[in-house]
Scaffold this active site. Sequence first.
Site, PDB file in Angstrom:
ATOM      1  CB  SER A   1      -0.905   0.000   1.235  1.00  0.00           C
ATOM      2  OG  SER A   1      -1.507   1.265   1.426  1.00  0.00           O
TER       3      SER A   1
ATOM      4  NE  ARG B   1     -22.597  -8.179 -45.572  1.00  0.00           N
ATOM      5  CZ  ARG B   1     -21.987  -8.156 -46.760  1.00  0.00           C
ATOM      6  NH1 ARG B   1     -21.371  -7.066 -47.159  1.00  0.00           N
ATOM      7  NH2 ARG B   1     -21.983  -9.219 -47.538  1.00  0.00           N
TER       8      ARG B   1
END
Length: 383
Positions: A273, A312
């Site tokens: 940390s 498409r």
Amino acid sequence: MSNSLFGPLSGTARVDPLLDDAAWIAALLEVELALSAVAAEQGSVDPDDADGVERAVAAVAGVDPAALAAESTEGGNPVIPLVKRLKAAAARIAPGAERAIHPGATSQDVLDTALMLLTRRAGHRIVEDLAGCADAAAALAAGHRTTPCAARTLGQQALPTTFGLVAANWCAGLDRARAGLNRLLDELPVQFGGAAGTLAASHPHGPVVADGLAARLGLAPQGVPWHTERTRIGELAGALGVAAGACAKPATDVVLLSATEVAEVSEAAPGDSSSMPHKRNPAAAITARAAARRAPGLVATLLANADHELQRAAGAWHAEWGTLTELLRVTAGAASRLRVSLSGLRVHPEAMARNLALAAGAVGTGSGHAVELVDRVLAGRPR
């Protein structure tokens, strides 16, 4: 998300080179080159014309991705300007070779096939890491098949189990996810249908060219063109999402079992940390969870775009490219980071015994068939 800053942290380093802009362009060119060669073999184009295509591909291979991207905006996909560049290079280097480029194909044929190539390559890396995760979980299961610990339900201690069974369950899920994804990777097909999915421009050689293209690229035959039949994409999305979830489960358990008050496991190289030097964060499990948590949204996007209209799709197809690429990345990240977490996981039986004693009513009740179930999982693993 920037790969340079967050790539190592998110575990995507093994697949990033297989999915970046250069990889995309290389795959598109690989498909074009293979298509020209197969079309020449089947008589769709003149073999003499096809001979010059490889040199044209080599000339275009170094195209600037940013330039190609800018040229793609007019037509809506990068295949259109890439083919223009290829044909111009072919006409300059080997006049006549331009006639053998992109024969009978439409842009979606090339882009979908390239996407299948990239998916297969990145997917196999994911499968490898899933196997590494499962092997690490299996080793934990075998080493702690009789180590008693508390089973927890709804966040509370329940009855005794063994840590071996906890890890065996991780292993079972990872093996199942790996097998499902691997099966789909083997089934990824070529795409070749022409402008309207009828193979009209390559008639009467169309189906033979499609099968030859699949064989040359190492993909599965398509059966019929699947321009707007996207169940394969949905299945792939599901398999990647399941794989990410299979990684998230043990990663979540490791995070919870690493808590200071529990302390039943710890990673071999915990994170620190910036402000609290006493912290020993299970960083690999945390980042595995982070990657896996991004997967469901990407899966949902792919499934929500399955309704490709008519022959498409206008938008639904386009939405797949980046989404599937990113889903491959986050699933790879989850598997890679979990492999780091489990491969170096340290188990603390003394803490397990201490915590188990807190539920005095459960002590002495035994762990049922836990050991037998561990053995069953390990014996049933794929070889």
